[in-house]
Write a protein that holds these residues in place. Sequence first.
Motif, PDB file in Angstrom:
ATOM      1  N   MET A 157       0.848  -1.194   0.000  1.00 51.70           N
ATOM      2  CA  MET A 157       0.000   0.000   0.000  1.00 51.70           C
ATOM      3  C   MET A 157       0.891   1.255   0.000  1.00 51.70           C
ATOM      4  N   ALA A 158       0.583   2.203  -0.888  1.00 60.05           N
ATOM      5  CA  ALA A 158       1.395   3.416  -0.990  1.00 60.05           C
ATOM      6  C   ALA A 158       1.187   4.301   0.231  1.00 60.05           C
ATOM      7  N   LEU A 159       2.269   4.895   0.712  1.00 57.50           N
ATOM      8  CA  LEU A 159       2.192   5.784   1.862  1.00 57.50           C
ATOM      9  C   LEU A 159       1.615   7.133   1.440  1.00 57.50           C
ATOM     10  N   ILE A 160       0.843   7.732   2.333  1.00 55.74           N
ATOM     11  CA  ILE A 160       0.272   9.053   2.065  1.00 55.74           C
ATOM     12  C   ILE A 160       1.332  10.103   2.355  1.00 55.74           C
ATOM     13  N   SER A 161       1.564  10.988   1.400  1.00 55.39           N
ATOM     14  CA  SER A 161       2.601  12.002   1.555  1.00 55.39           C
ATOM     15  C   SER A 161       2.170  13.071   2.558  1.00 55.39           C
ATOM     16  N   THR A 162       3.160  13.809   3.050  1.00 54.09           N
ATOM     17  CA  THR A 162       2.870  14.903   3.985  1.00 54.09           C
ATOM     18  C   THR A 162       1.971  15.942   3.329  1.00 54.09           C
ATOM     19  N   GLU A 163       2.201  16.215   2.043  1.00 53.00           N
ATOM     20  CA  GLU A 163       1.388  17.203   1.328  1.00 53.00           C
ATOM     21  C   GLU A 163      -0.080  16.777   1.275  1.00 53.00           C
ATOM     22  N   GLU A 164      -0.311  15.476   1.055  1.00 53.25           N
ATOM     23  CA  GLU A 164      -1.688  14.977   1.003  1.00 53.25           C
ATOM     24  C   GLU A 164      -2.356  15.049   2.365  1.00 53.25           C
ATOM     25  N   ARG A 165      -1.593  14.778   3.408  1.00 56.32           N
ATOM     26  CA  ARG A 165      -2.151  14.854   4.759  1.00 56.32           C
ATOM     27  C   ARG A 165      -2.462  16.299   5.131  1.00 56.32           C
ATOM     28  N   ILE A 166      -1.588  17.217   4.747  1.00 54.71           N
ATOM     29  CA  ILE A 166      -1.837  18.635   5.026  1.00 54.71           C
ATOM     30  C   ILE A 166      -3.071  19.120   4.271  1.00 54.71           C
ATOM     31  N   GLU A 167      -3.264  18.641   3.055  1.00 49.02           N
ATOM     32  CA  GLU A 167      -4.459  19.008   2.286  1.00 49.02           C
ATOM     33  C   GLU A 167      -5.722  18.527   2.991  1.00 49.02           C
ATOM     34  N   ALA A 168      -5.662  17.301   3.518  1.00 44.05           N
ATOM     35  CA  ALA A 168      -6.816  16.757   4.243  1.00 44.05           C
ATOM     36  C   ALA A 168      -7.070  17.542   5.523  1.00 44.05           C
ATOM     37  N   VAL A 169      -5.996  17.856   6.250  1.00 40.72           N
ATOM     38  CA  VAL A 169      -6.124  18.626   7.488  1.00 40.72           C
ATOM     39  C   VAL A 169      -6.700  20.012   7.209  1.00 40.72           C
ATOM     40  N   SER A 170      -6.286  20.630   6.110  1.00 36.36           N
ATOM     41  CA  SER A 170      -6.784  21.961   5.756  1.00 36.36           C
ATOM     42  C   SER A 170      -8.288  21.941   5.527  1.00 36.36           C
ATOM     43  N   LYS A 171      -8.786  20.861   4.916  1.00 39.66           N
ATOM     44  CA  LYS A 171     -10.225  20.744   4.700  1.00 39.66           C
ATOM     45  C   LYS A 171     -10.975  20.617   6.023  1.00 39.66           C
ATOM     46  N   PHE A 172     -10.387  19.872   6.971  1.00 38.75           N
ATOM     47  CA  PHE A 172     -11.000  19.769   8.296  1.00 38.75           C
ATOM     48  C   PHE A 172     -11.083  21.148   8.956  1.00 38.75           C
ATOM     49  N   LEU A 173      -9.997  21.912   8.845  1.00 34.91           N
ATOM     50  CA  LEU A 173      -9.945  23.224   9.489  1.00 34.91           C
ATOM     51  C   LEU A 173     -10.991  24.171   8.914  1.00 34.91           C
ATOM     52  N   LEU A 174     -11.183  24.134   7.605  1.00 33.66           N
ATOM     53  CA  LEU A 174     -12.145  25.033   6.967  1.00 33.66           C
ATOM     54  C   LEU A 174     -13.582  24.703   7.363  1.00 33.66           C
ATOM     55  N   GLN A 175     -13.816  23.499   7.877  1.00 36.03           N
ATOM     56  CA  GLN A 175     -15.156  23.109   8.323  1.00 36.03           C
ATOM     57  C   GLN A 175     -15.318  23.214   9.837  1.00 36.03           C
ATOM     58  N   SER A 176     -14.358  23.836  10.506  1.00 32.09           N
ATOM     59  CA  SER A 176     -14.405  23.924  11.969  1.00 32.09           C
ATOM     60  C   SER A 176     -15.631  24.718  12.425  1.00 32.09           C
ATOM     61  N   PRO A 177     -16.349  24.232  13.440  1.00 39.57           N
ATOM     62  CA  PRO A 177     -17.474  24.980  13.999  1.00 39.57           C
ATOM     63  C   PRO A 177     -16.981  26.251  14.699  1.00 39.57           C
ATOM     64  N   PRO A 178     -17.876  27.167  14.999  1.00 41.09           N
ATOM     65  CA  PRO A 178     -17.482  28.418  15.669  1.00 41.09           C
ATOM     66  C   PRO A 178     -16.723  28.177  16.964  1.00 41.09           C
ATOM     67  N   GLY A 179     -15.567  28.837  17.098  1.00 43.80           N
ATOM     68  CA  GLY A 179     -14.809  28.772  18.337  1.00 43.80           C
ATOM     69  C   GLY A 179     -14.075  27.480  18.589  1.00 43.80           C
ATOM     70  N   GLU A 180     -14.072  26.565  17.620  1.00 41.35           N
ATOM     71  CA  GLU A 180     -13.479  25.251  17.860  1.00 41.35           C
ATOM     72  C   GLU A 180     -12.305  24.933  16.950  1.00 41.35           C
ATOM     73  N   ILE A 181     -11.796  25.928  16.226  1.00 40.14           N
ATOM     74  CA  ILE A 181     -10.727  25.646  15.266  1.00 40.14           C
ATOM     75  C   ILE A 181      -9.442  25.209  15.970  1.00 40.14           C
ATOM     76  N   ASN A 182      -9.167  25.744  17.150  1.00 39.71           N
ATOM     77  CA  ASN A 182      -7.972  25.309  17.885  1.00 39.71           C
ATOM     78  C   ASN A 182      -8.102  23.859  18.333  1.00 39.71           C
ATOM     79  N   ASP A 183      -9.310  23.460  18.720  1.00 35.63           N
ATOM     80  CA  ASP A 183      -9.537  22.066  19.099  1.00 35.63           C
ATOM     81  C   ASP A 183      -9.316  21.143  17.904  1.00 35.63           C
ATOM     82  N   VAL A 184      -9.823  21.562  16.740  1.00 37.90           N
ATOM     83  CA  VAL A 184      -9.638  20.757  15.528  1.00 37.90           C
ATOM     84  C   VAL A 184      -8.156  20.672  15.174  1.00 37.90           C
TER      85      VAL A 184
END
Length: 296
Positions: A1-28
């Motif tokens: 199985m191919a390893l997920i690159s750091t760039e791909e993980r950062i892209e996924a994390v960025s999408k999570f951050l953009l969907q953060s509820p009010p006041g919870e972005i630091n928790d995310v």
Amino acid sequence: MALISTEERIEAVSKFLLQSPPGEINDVLNDVRTLIGDDESLETGVIPALQKYNLEQFTVAEVPEAHHTSIVSSTAQILGEKDRFLDPRSKTSFLFDHLSLEASDPQIYEPDQASEPFRSALEASALKYLDSHFNDGTTSVFATPNSTGHFVIQIVANKYNPVNFWSGRWRSEYIVDLDARKITGQVLVNVHYYEQGNVQLETKHKASITLPASIVASSPSSSANKVLALIAGQESTYQESLGDVYHEMGEKTFKGLRRALPLTRQKLDWDKVLGYKLGAELSASKGVFGGSGAST
């Protein structure tokens, strides 16, 4: 199985951050740190997402050397300077750190003298409106460069209540065009409730208001008060409509999704669940062995 690159993980994390509820972005952000495993790469990689989130969500900044807050948004952004924002109220600009959410390096900003009288009148009326209708809010009023009849009013109010597992944010923005005698804008409401579940509400309401000629012809102070009165009416009507929707959802929609009571119309006594199960097993045993129920 191919390893997920750091760039791909950062892209996924960025999408999570953009969907953060009010006041919870630091928790995310803290929760997704383990996905990257490298704080330096994480910090560098998510800055664009944090910047976008802060601008879209009308993040509030404590203005340096002032005793008030200002809204960080694309409208407040100084042209050609990505991380410097205008606070029209103090007539200064400041640098904003999208990670620490801290403002620094205040500099004097000279407003356009032709549009400043009406802009400042709108600001005064917006502050009064804010004080009357919001528990904890911030407003910023901007004059559009190279225009004496075009202004932007932005309002944001946040309520974070982690003890009771909910948070919410109200954002509204209005473009006041005196030449076209029109106000156009939108209201965005985000609410997150997460006690033993995860429910989010996102609403968007667009507004369009025609300005009577008498308003445009009045003095800046009088005109500004009337503009904010029209906005107040628009927002009050929308808030009432949200209340009606909530009531209908509770009475009809949610009840249609799930019964309040089982078919017996009685609540289940969970303390007796094991007893019910044992009785069912005994009944099944009697059927298998053909017992009459008498003791042996």
